[in-house]
Motif scaffolding. Structure first.
Motif, PDB file in Angstrom:
ATOM      1  N   SER A   6       1.010  -0.815  -0.183  1.00 54.96           N
ATOM      2  CA  SER A   6      -0.038   0.029   0.399  1.00 54.96           C
ATOM      3  C   SER A   6       0.884   0.927   0.025  1.00 54.96           C
ATOM      4  O   SER A   6       2.118   1.040   0.655  1.00 54.96           O
ATOM      5  CB  SER A   6      -1.475   0.011   0.871  1.00 54.96           C
ATOM      6  N   MET A   7       0.102   2.376  -0.778  1.00 50.10           N
ATOM      7  CA  MET A   7       1.079   3.507  -0.666  1.00 50.10           C
ATOM      8  C   MET A   7      -0.003   5.083  -0.440  1.00 50.10           C
ATOM      9  O   MET A   7      -0.608   4.610  -1.235  1.00 50.10           O
ATOM     10  CB  MET A   7       2.195   3.604  -1.853  1.00 50.10           C
ATOM     11  N   ILE A   8       0.311   5.613  -0.150  1.00 52.73           N
ATOM     12  CA  ILE A   8       0.444   7.051   0.356  1.00 52.73           C
ATOM     13  C   ILE A   8       0.918   7.907  -1.530  1.00 52.73           C
ATOM     14  O   ILE A   8       1.389   7.760  -2.172  1.00 52.73           O
ATOM     15  CB  ILE A   8       0.445   7.966   0.678  1.00 52.73           C
ATOM     16  N   LEU A   9      -0.922   8.440  -2.132  1.00 50.48           N
ATOM     17  CA  LEU A   9      -0.731   8.999  -3.931  1.00 50.48           C
ATOM     18  C   LEU A   9      -1.038  10.437  -3.106  1.00 50.48           C
ATOM     19  O   LEU A   9      -2.205  10.338  -2.796  1.00 50.48           O
ATOM     20  CB  LEU A   9      -1.814   8.286  -4.423  1.00 50.48           C
ATOM     21  N   ASN A  10      -0.495  11.063  -3.718  1.00 52.88           N
ATOM     22  CA  ASN A  10      -0.453  13.094  -3.522  1.00 52.88           C
ATOM     23  C   ASN A  10      -1.795  13.172  -4.386  1.00 52.88           C
ATOM     24  O   ASN A  10      -0.873  14.704  -5.292  1.00 52.88           O
ATOM     25  CB  ASN A  10       0.787  13.361  -3.778  1.00 52.88           C
ATOM     26  N   ALA A  11      -2.263  12.674  -4.825  1.00 55.59           N
ATOM     27  CA  ALA A  11      -3.753  13.312  -5.197  1.00 55.59           C
ATOM     28  C   ALA A  11      -5.364  12.907  -4.658  1.00 55.59           C
ATOM     29  O   ALA A  11      -5.071  11.753  -4.686  1.00 55.59           O
ATOM     30  CB  ALA A  11      -3.503  12.737  -6.772  1.00 55.59           C
ATOM     31  N   PRO A  12      -5.713  13.560  -5.296  1.00 56.58           N
ATOM     32  CA  PRO A  12      -7.718  13.038  -5.479  1.00 56.58           C
ATOM     33  C   PRO A  12      -7.510  12.161  -5.816  1.00 56.58           C
ATOM     34  O   PRO A  12      -7.571  11.642  -6.595  1.00 56.58           O
ATOM     35  CB  PRO A  12      -8.340  14.370  -5.413  1.00 56.58           C
ATOM     36  N   ILE A  13      -8.468  10.997  -5.094  1.00 56.12           N
ATOM     37  CA  ILE A  13      -8.657  10.044  -5.837  1.00 56.12           C
ATOM     38  C   ILE A  13      -9.644   9.829  -6.880  1.00 56.12           C
ATOM     39  O   ILE A  13      -9.140   9.305  -8.206  1.00 56.12           O
ATOM     40  CB  ILE A  13     -10.035   9.090  -4.392  1.00 56.12           C
ATOM     41  N   GLU A  14     -10.458  11.572  -7.385  1.00 48.07           N
ATOM     42  CA  GLU A  14     -11.038  11.576  -8.713  1.00 48.07           C
ATOM     43  C   GLU A  14     -10.248  11.146  -9.595  1.00 48.07           C
ATOM     44  O   GLU A  14      -9.966  11.189 -10.607  1.00 48.07           O
ATOM     45  CB  GLU A  14     -12.175  12.589  -8.773  1.00 48.07           C
ATOM     46  N   ALA A  15      -8.398  12.147  -9.431  1.00 44.91           N
ATOM     47  CA  ALA A  15      -7.352  12.142 -10.069  1.00 44.91           C
ATOM     48  C   ALA A  15      -6.822  11.295 -10.657  1.00 44.91           C
ATOM     49  O   ALA A  15      -6.332  10.640 -11.432  1.00 44.91           O
ATOM     50  CB  ALA A  15      -6.370  12.294 -10.066  1.00 44.91           C
ATOM     51  N   VAL A  16      -6.719  10.645  -9.457  1.00 44.78           N
ATOM     52  CA  VAL A  16      -6.155   8.751  -9.706  1.00 44.78           C
ATOM     53  C   VAL A  16      -7.027   7.874 -10.264  1.00 44.78           C
ATOM     54  O   VAL A  16      -6.568   7.384 -11.372  1.00 44.78           O
ATOM     55  CB  VAL A  16      -6.311   7.963  -7.641  1.00 44.78           C
ATOM     56  N   TRP A  17      -8.427   7.835  -9.980  1.00 41.05           N
ATOM     57  CA  TRP A  17      -9.132   6.747 -10.695  1.00 41.05           C
ATOM     58  C   TRP A  17      -9.006   7.395 -12.384  1.00 41.05           C
ATOM     59  O   TRP A  17      -9.575   6.248 -12.682  1.00 41.05           O
ATOM     60  CB  TRP A  17     -10.407   6.700  -9.973  1.00 41.05           C
ATOM     61  N   SER A  18      -9.469   8.253 -12.316  1.00 36.97           N
ATOM     62  CA  SER A  18      -9.361   8.682 -13.987  1.00 36.97           C
ATOM     63  C   SER A  18      -7.974   7.927 -15.097  1.00 36.97           C
ATOM     64  O   SER A  18      -8.118   7.628 -15.308  1.00 36.97           O
ATOM     65  CB  SER A  18      -9.286  10.686 -13.466  1.00 36.97           C
ATOM     66  N   ALA A  19      -6.897   8.241 -13.953  1.00 35.92           N
ATOM     67  CA  ALA A  19      -5.113   7.890 -14.672  1.00 35.92           C
ATOM     68  C   ALA A  19      -5.442   5.904 -14.297  1.00 35.92           C
ATOM     69  O   ALA A  19      -4.675   5.490 -15.333  1.00 35.92           O
ATOM     70  CB  ALA A  19      -4.200   8.344 -13.574  1.00 35.92           C
ATOM     71  N   THR A 103      -4.769   9.895  -1.302  1.00 36.77           N
ATOM     72  CA  THR A 103      -4.975   8.431  -1.829  1.00 36.77           C
ATOM     73  C   THR A 103      -4.448   7.549  -1.491  1.00 36.77           C
ATOM     74  O   THR A 103      -3.761   7.418  -1.753  1.00 36.77           O
ATOM     75  CB  THR A 103      -5.844   8.198  -3.697  1.00 36.77           C
ATOM     76  N   LEU A 104      -5.293   6.442  -0.805  1.00 34.45           N
ATOM     77  CA  LEU A 104      -4.759   5.262  -0.374  1.00 34.45           C
ATOM     78  C   LEU A 104      -4.469   4.333  -2.005  1.00 34.45           C
ATOM     79  O   LEU A 104      -5.748   4.093  -2.291  1.00 34.45           O
ATOM     80  CB  LEU A 104      -4.856   4.459   1.015  1.00 34.45           C
ATOM     81  N   GLY A 105      -2.908   4.087  -2.482  1.00 36.72           N
ATOM     82  CA  GLY A 105      -3.601   3.137  -3.438  1.00 36.72           C
ATOM     83  C   GLY A 105      -2.884   1.399  -2.151  1.00 36.72           C
ATOM     84  O   GLY A 105      -2.157   1.483  -1.903  1.00 36.72           O
ATOM     85  N   ILE A 106      -3.933   0.728  -3.089  1.00 39.00           N
ATOM     86  CA  ILE A 106      -3.378  -0.509  -2.158  1.00 39.00           C
ATOM     87  C   ILE A 106      -3.548  -2.065  -3.920  1.00 39.00           C
ATOM     88  O   ILE A 106      -4.119  -2.040  -4.353  1.00 39.00           O
ATOM     89  CB  ILE A 106      -4.721  -1.253  -1.037  1.00 39.00           C
ATOM     90  N   TRP A 107      -2.237  -2.473  -3.416  1.00 37.32           N
ATOM     91  CA  TRP A 107      -2.372  -3.645  -4.431  1.00 37.32           C
ATOM     92  C   TRP A 107      -1.985  -4.533  -4.476  1.00 37.32           C
ATOM     93  O   TRP A 107      -1.047  -4.935  -3.434  1.00 37.32           O
ATOM     94  CB  TRP A 107      -1.437  -3.129  -5.497  1.00 37.32           C
ATOM     95  N   GLU A 108      -2.807  -5.944  -3.903  1.00 36.49           N
ATOM     96  CA  GLU A 108      -2.451  -7.215  -3.708  1.00 36.49           C
ATOM     97  C   GLU A 108      -2.743  -8.257  -4.726  1.00 36.49           C
ATOM     98  O   GLU A 108      -3.068  -7.642  -5.610  1.00 36.49           O
ATOM     99  CB  GLU A 108      -3.270  -7.355  -2.754  1.00 36.49           C
ATOM    100  N   SER A 109      -2.236  -9.171  -4.629  1.00 36.00           N
ATOM    101  CA  SER A 109      -2.292 -10.483  -5.082  1.00 36.00           C
ATOM    102  C   SER A 109      -2.547 -11.686  -4.505  1.00 36.00           C
ATOM    103  O   SER A 109      -1.964 -12.108  -3.101  1.00 36.00           O
ATOM    104  CB  SER A 109      -1.815 -10.356  -6.567  1.00 36.00           C
ATOM    105  N   ARG A 110      -3.187 -13.017  -5.086  1.00 35.68           N
ATOM    106  CA  ARG A 110      -2.952 -14.162  -4.527  1.00 35.68           C
ATOM    107  C   ARG A 110      -2.302 -14.935  -5.730  1.00 35.68           C
ATOM    108  O   ARG A 110      -3.162 -15.103  -5.801  1.00 35.68           O
ATOM    109  CB  ARG A 110      -4.590 -14.690  -4.174  1.00 35.68           C
ATOM    110  N   PHE A 111      -1.686 -16.353  -5.177  1.00 35.20           N
ATOM    111  CA  PHE A 111      -1.315 -17.103  -6.182  1.00 35.20           C
ATOM    112  C   PHE A 111      -0.257 -17.857  -6.162  1.00 35.20           C
ATOM    113  O   PHE A 111      -0.079 -18.069  -4.779  1.00 35.20           O
ATOM    114  CB  PHE A 111      -0.492 -16.101  -7.646  1.00 35.20           C
TER     115      PHE A 111
END
Length: 147
Positions: A6-19, A103-111
């Motif tokens: 997980s990581m803090i992204l220095n942008a509002p959620i709308e900008a992150v999701w749009s990207a 925005t809090l970015g969370i990236w996870e996987s199971r494999f």
């Protein structure tokens, strides 16, 4: 195995999701991806397959399994890649931090992978792919080196 970053992204959620919303937009913000294109379907259609050309020459093919604009996440699996993993399913999720407009970015996987490769896969997937990818996303959104 489960890999979570997980990581803090220095942008509002709308900008992150749009990207990140379009499944083939990853090449714009992820420094590890040279090119991305849809093999089938559209960039937001469940069941669509994307083709990624990676900086080291590798190719990843992934299927969009789920996308939620309301909850701001997408889930995908890997159809083909050079990593020694099986049954790989990953979710990239974004949560607004309302107090600071970040925005809090969370990236996870199971494999699955061979037990003797678990530590290597933790590092490759978690740090080289997820952390480096989200760092690139933050740079893209804030006008940093990759933006």
């Amino acid at each position: 195995m489960h890999v979570y970053r997980s990581m803090i992204l220095n942008a509002p959620i709308e900008a992150v999701w749009s990207a990140v919303r379009a499944f083939d937009s990853v090449a714009a913000w992820n420094p590890g991806v040279v090119a991305a294109r849809m093999e089938t379907g559209t960039a937001t259609s469940v069941g669509s397959i994307r083709h990624l050309d990676i900086v080291d020459g590798a190719v990843f093919r992934e299927t969009l399994l789920e996308l939620s604009d309301a909850q701001r996440f997408y889930t995908y699996d890997i159809v083909d890649c050079p990593l020694p993993v099986q049954n790989y399913v990953s979710t990239h999720r974004f949560v607004p931090i309302t107090h600071t407009n970040q925005t809090l970015g969370i990236w996870e996987s199971r494999f699955s992978c061979a037990q003797d490769l678990e530590q290597d896969m933790e590092t490759i997937v978690g740090d080289q792919i997820y952390v480096n990818g989200m760092t690139g996303l933050n740079d893209y959104l804030t006008g940093g080196d990759n933006g």
